[in-house]
Motif scaffolding. Structure first.
Motif, PDB file in Angstrom:
ATOM      1  N   ALA A 105       9.755 -15.689  11.824  1.00 35.88           N
ATOM      2  CA  ALA A 105      11.147 -15.128  11.415  1.00 35.88           C
ATOM      3  C   ALA A 105      11.760 -15.775  10.152  1.00 35.88           C
ATOM      4  CB  ALA A 105      11.990 -14.518  12.283  1.00 35.88           C
ATOM      5  N   PHE A 106      11.967 -17.133  10.611  1.00 35.24           N
ATOM      6  CA  PHE A 106      12.577 -17.801   9.141  1.00 35.24           C
ATOM      7  C   PHE A 106      11.801 -17.994   8.380  1.00 35.24           C
ATOM      8  CE2 PHE A 106      13.389 -22.206   7.998  1.00 35.24           C
ATOM      9  CZ  PHE A 106      14.858 -22.033   7.346  1.00 35.24           C
ATOM     10  N   VAL A 107      10.517 -18.282   8.344  1.00 31.05           N
ATOM     11  CA  VAL A 107       9.494 -18.474   7.240  1.00 31.05           C
ATOM     12  C   VAL A 107       9.529 -17.063   6.661  1.00 31.05           C
ATOM     13  CG1 VAL A 107       7.243 -18.649   6.822  1.00 31.05           C
ATOM     14  CG2 VAL A 107       8.166 -20.145   8.232  1.00 31.05           C
ATOM     15  N   PHE A 108       9.459 -15.997   7.290  1.00 31.20           N
ATOM     16  CA  PHE A 108       9.191 -14.446   6.639  1.00 31.20           C
ATOM     17  C   PHE A 108      10.634 -14.395   5.598  1.00 31.20           C
ATOM     18  CE2 PHE A 108      10.418  -9.932   6.860  1.00 31.20           C
ATOM     19  CZ  PHE A 108       9.332  -9.714   5.994  1.00 31.20           C
ATOM     20  N   TYR A 109      11.668 -14.646   6.179  1.00 34.68           N
ATOM     21  CA  TYR A 109      13.089 -14.606   5.547  1.00 34.68           C
ATOM     22  C   TYR A 109      13.308 -15.590   4.364  1.00 34.68           C
ATOM     23  CZ  TYR A 109      14.421 -10.581   7.956  1.00 34.68           C
ATOM     24  OH  TYR A 109      14.383  -9.296   8.684  1.00 34.68           O
ATOM     25  N   GLU A 110      13.206 -16.900   4.639  1.00 37.01           N
ATOM     26  CA  GLU A 110      13.383 -17.875   3.823  1.00 37.01           C
ATOM     27  C   GLU A 110      12.465 -18.530   3.079  1.00 37.01           C
ATOM     28  OE1 GLU A 110      16.639 -18.589   3.094  1.00 37.01           O
ATOM     29  OE2 GLU A 110      17.299 -17.293   4.754  1.00 37.01           O
ATOM     30  N   GLY A 111      10.977 -18.351   3.585  1.00 35.65           N
ATOM     31  CA  GLY A 111       9.863 -18.812   2.881  1.00 35.65           C
ATOM     32  C   GLY A 111       9.649 -20.350   2.987  1.00 35.65           C
ATOM     33  N   ILE A 112       8.746 -21.026   2.578  1.00 41.26           N
ATOM     34  CA  ILE A 112       8.555 -22.418   2.822  1.00 41.26           C
ATOM     35  C   ILE A 112       8.461 -23.185   1.270  1.00 41.26           C
ATOM     36  CG2 ILE A 112       6.881 -24.079   3.191  1.00 41.26           C
ATOM     37  CD1 ILE A 112       5.157 -22.200   4.896  1.00 41.26           C
ATOM     38  N   PRO A 113       9.767 -23.757   0.952  1.00 46.12           N
ATOM     39  CA  PRO A 113      10.061 -24.312  -0.273  1.00 46.12           C
ATOM     40  C   PRO A 113       9.171 -25.278  -0.738  1.00 46.12           C
ATOM     41  CG  PRO A 113      12.071 -24.481   1.371  1.00 46.12           C
ATOM     42  CD  PRO A 113      10.748 -23.913   1.968  1.00 46.12           C
ATOM     43  N   ALA A 114       7.997 -25.999   0.088  1.00 49.63           N
ATOM     44  CA  ALA A 114       7.215 -27.033  -0.411  1.00 49.63           C
ATOM     45  C   ALA A 114       6.114 -26.144  -0.806  1.00 49.63           C
ATOM     46  CB  ALA A 114       6.784 -27.804   0.828  1.00 49.63           C
ATOM     47  N   ALA A 115       6.125 -24.951  -0.512  1.00 55.20           N
ATOM     48  CA  ALA A 115       4.787 -24.016  -0.960  1.00 55.20           C
ATOM     49  C   ALA A 115       4.825 -24.086  -2.641  1.00 55.20           C
ATOM     50  CB  ALA A 115       4.700 -22.935  -0.173  1.00 55.20           C
ATOM     51  N   ASN A 116       5.950 -24.072  -3.109  1.00 54.11           N
ATOM     52  CA  ASN A 116       6.184 -23.640  -4.534  1.00 54.11           C
ATOM     53  C   ASN A 116       5.357 -24.709  -5.225  1.00 54.11           C
ATOM     54  OD1 ASN A 116       8.013 -21.544  -4.417  1.00 54.11           O
ATOM     55  ND2 ASN A 116       9.778 -22.923  -4.325  1.00 54.11           N
ATOM     56  N   TYR A 117       5.128 -25.820  -5.009  1.00 54.15           N
ATOM     57  CA  TYR A 117       4.346 -27.069  -5.630  1.00 54.15           C
ATOM     58  C   TYR A 117       2.827 -26.211  -5.773  1.00 54.15           C
ATOM     59  CZ  TYR A 117       8.521 -29.726  -4.954  1.00 54.15           C
ATOM     60  OH  TYR A 117       9.901 -30.028  -5.208  1.00 54.15           O
ATOM     61  N   VAL A 118       2.436 -25.635  -4.669  1.00 56.76           N
ATOM     62  CA  VAL A 118       1.159 -25.230  -4.481  1.00 56.76           C
ATOM     63  C   VAL A 118       0.772 -23.879  -5.272  1.00 56.76           C
ATOM     64  CG1 VAL A 118      -0.786 -24.821  -3.172  1.00 56.76           C
ATOM     65  CG2 VAL A 118       0.929 -26.552  -2.447  1.00 56.76           C
ATOM     66  N   THR A 119       1.737 -23.060  -5.359  1.00 54.34           N
ATOM     67  CA  THR A 119       1.425 -21.767  -5.752  1.00 54.34           C
ATOM     68  C   THR A 119       0.908 -21.408  -7.367  1.00 54.34           C
ATOM     69  OG1 THR A 119       4.097 -21.534  -6.128  1.00 54.34           O
ATOM     70  CG2 THR A 119       3.129 -20.487  -4.048  1.00 54.34           C
ATOM     71  N   PRO A 120       1.470 -22.389  -8.265  1.00 58.64           N
ATOM     72  CA  PRO A 120       0.924 -22.048  -9.654  1.00 58.64           C
ATOM     73  C   PRO A 120      -0.602 -22.411  -9.534  1.00 58.64           C
ATOM     74  CG  PRO A 120       2.864 -23.651  -9.701  1.00 58.64           C
ATOM     75  CD  PRO A 120       2.360 -23.226  -8.076  1.00 58.64           C
ATOM     76  N   TYR A 121      -1.004 -23.078  -8.564  1.00 58.97           N
ATOM     77  CA  TYR A 121      -2.479 -23.217  -8.615  1.00 58.97           C
ATOM     78  C   TYR A 121      -3.325 -22.232  -7.835  1.00 58.97           C
ATOM     79  CZ  TYR A 121      -0.920 -27.688  -9.977  1.00 58.97           C
ATOM     80  OH  TYR A 121      -0.265 -28.744 -10.765  1.00 58.97           O
ATOM     81  N   LEU A 122      -2.503 -21.739  -6.850  1.00 57.27           N
ATOM     82  CA  LEU A 122      -3.531 -20.677  -6.042  1.00 57.27           C
ATOM     83  C   LEU A 122      -3.120 -19.131  -6.334  1.00 57.27           C
ATOM     84  CD1 LEU A 122      -2.381 -22.141  -2.468  1.00 57.27           C
ATOM     85  CD2 LEU A 122      -4.811 -21.956  -3.892  1.00 57.27           C
ATOM     86  N   ARG A 123      -2.066 -19.014  -7.348  1.00 53.50           N
ATOM     87  CA  ARG A 123      -1.789 -17.650  -8.069  1.00 53.50           C
ATOM     88  C   ARG A 123      -3.130 -16.829  -8.457  1.00 53.50           C
ATOM     89  NH1 ARG A 123       3.826 -18.625 -10.627  1.00 53.50           N
ATOM     90  NH2 ARG A 123       4.952 -18.572  -8.739  1.00 53.50           N
ATOM     91  N   ILE A 124      -4.083 -17.558  -9.030  1.00 47.73           N
ATOM     92  CA  ILE A 124      -5.272 -17.221  -9.760  1.00 47.73           C
ATOM     93  C   ILE A 124      -6.282 -16.752  -8.754  1.00 47.73           C
ATOM     94  CG2 ILE A 124      -5.095 -18.588 -11.732  1.00 47.73           C
ATOM     95  CD1 ILE A 124      -7.054 -20.498 -10.651  1.00 47.73           C
ATOM     96  N   VAL A 125      -6.193 -17.129  -7.391  1.00 41.40           N
ATOM     97  CA  VAL A 125      -7.227 -16.589  -6.462  1.00 41.40           C
ATOM     98  C   VAL A 125      -6.840 -15.433  -6.113  1.00 41.40           C
ATOM     99  CG1 VAL A 125      -7.946 -17.089  -4.248  1.00 41.40           C
ATOM    100  CG2 VAL A 125      -7.535 -19.112  -5.797  1.00 41.40           C
ATOM    101  N   PRO A 126      -7.476 -14.130  -6.304  1.00 43.90           N
ATOM    102  CA  PRO A 126      -7.228 -12.753  -6.211  1.00 43.90           C
ATOM    103  C   PRO A 126      -6.583 -12.470  -4.501  1.00 43.90           C
ATOM    104  CG  PRO A 126      -9.361 -12.751  -7.023  1.00 43.90           C
ATOM    105  CD  PRO A 126      -8.943 -14.321  -6.602  1.00 43.90           C
ATOM    106  N   ALA A 127      -7.144 -12.862  -3.521  1.00 50.98           N
ATOM    107  CA  ALA A 127      -6.653 -12.455  -2.188  1.00 50.98           C
ATOM    108  C   ALA A 127      -5.498 -13.530  -1.754  1.00 50.98           C
ATOM    109  CB  ALA A 127      -7.989 -12.796  -1.409  1.00 50.98           C
ATOM    110  N   ILE A 128      -5.704 -14.714  -2.249  1.00 53.71           N
ATOM    111  CA  ILE A 128      -4.453 -15.648  -1.665  1.00 53.71           C
ATOM    112  C   ILE A 128      -3.368 -15.728  -2.340  1.00 53.71           C
ATOM    113  CG2 ILE A 128      -4.534 -18.011  -0.598  1.00 53.71           C
ATOM    114  CD1 ILE A 128      -7.461 -18.308  -0.314  1.00 53.71           C
ATOM    115  N   GLY A 129      -3.410 -15.667  -3.610  1.00 57.04           N
ATOM    116  CA  GLY A 129      -2.604 -15.744  -4.714  1.00 57.04           C
ATOM    117  C   GLY A 129      -1.255 -14.967  -4.160  1.00 57.04           C
TER     118      GLY A 129
END
Length: 148
Positions: free
Chosen positions: A21-45
């Motif tokens: 529930a905490f991750v659903f509402y607040e998110g994982i801040p460290a994942a912001n470093y990975v998201t620019p690279y994974l946004r181009i993947v259609p299913a995972i981005g």
């Protein structure tokens, strides 16, 4: 891997639900470093992007965009109002300028009439020193100019 299992066993089902529930509402801040690279993947981005922001981050972003649109609309209306005020002020300035120019041309005509009357008066006077200093015609013309 044994450490993960130990952590899951330590937290238990309620702890895992609370963490989810905490991750659903607040998110994982460290994942912001990975998201620019994974946004181009259609299913995972999109999933990783949602995981990084969380529900609160998405709501914040939506609110920011809404407020920006409201601000832009207010700026546009203020600009339109400034343009309308500027046009009305320019119309007033143009009207005053036309009045000034018409008065100036009228005054120029009156001054030329006065000069002609003065010249006629000086040439029609039979003798110097005799008669009034200013004729009645010249006096009436000067009187009209002083009253406008």
């Amino acid at each position: 891997m044994p450490t993960m299992f130990a952590l899951v066993r330590f937290l238990g089902l309620q702890g895992l639900l609370a963490l989810a529930a905490f991750v659903f509402y607040e998110g994982i801040p460290a994942a912001n470093y990975v998201t620019p690279y994974l946004r181009i993947v259609p299913a995972i981005g999109p999933m990783v992007d949602d995981l990084a922001q969380g529900r609160v981050g998405r709501a914040r972003e939506t609110g920011r965009l809404d407020e920006r649109l409201v601000w832009q609309e207010r700026q546009r209306r203020a600009e339109l109002q400034r343009d309308a005020e500027r046009k009305s002020a320019q119309a007033k300035i143009n009207e005053v300028e036309r009045d000034y120019l018409s008065r100036q041309s009228t005054d120029a005509i009156r001054i030329s009439d006065l000069e002609k009357a003065l010249e006629e008066e000086q040439t029609s006077s039979p003798a110097a020193g005799c008669g009034p200093a200013v004729s009645r015609k010249l006096r009436d013309a000067i009187d009209r100019i002083g009253r406008d």
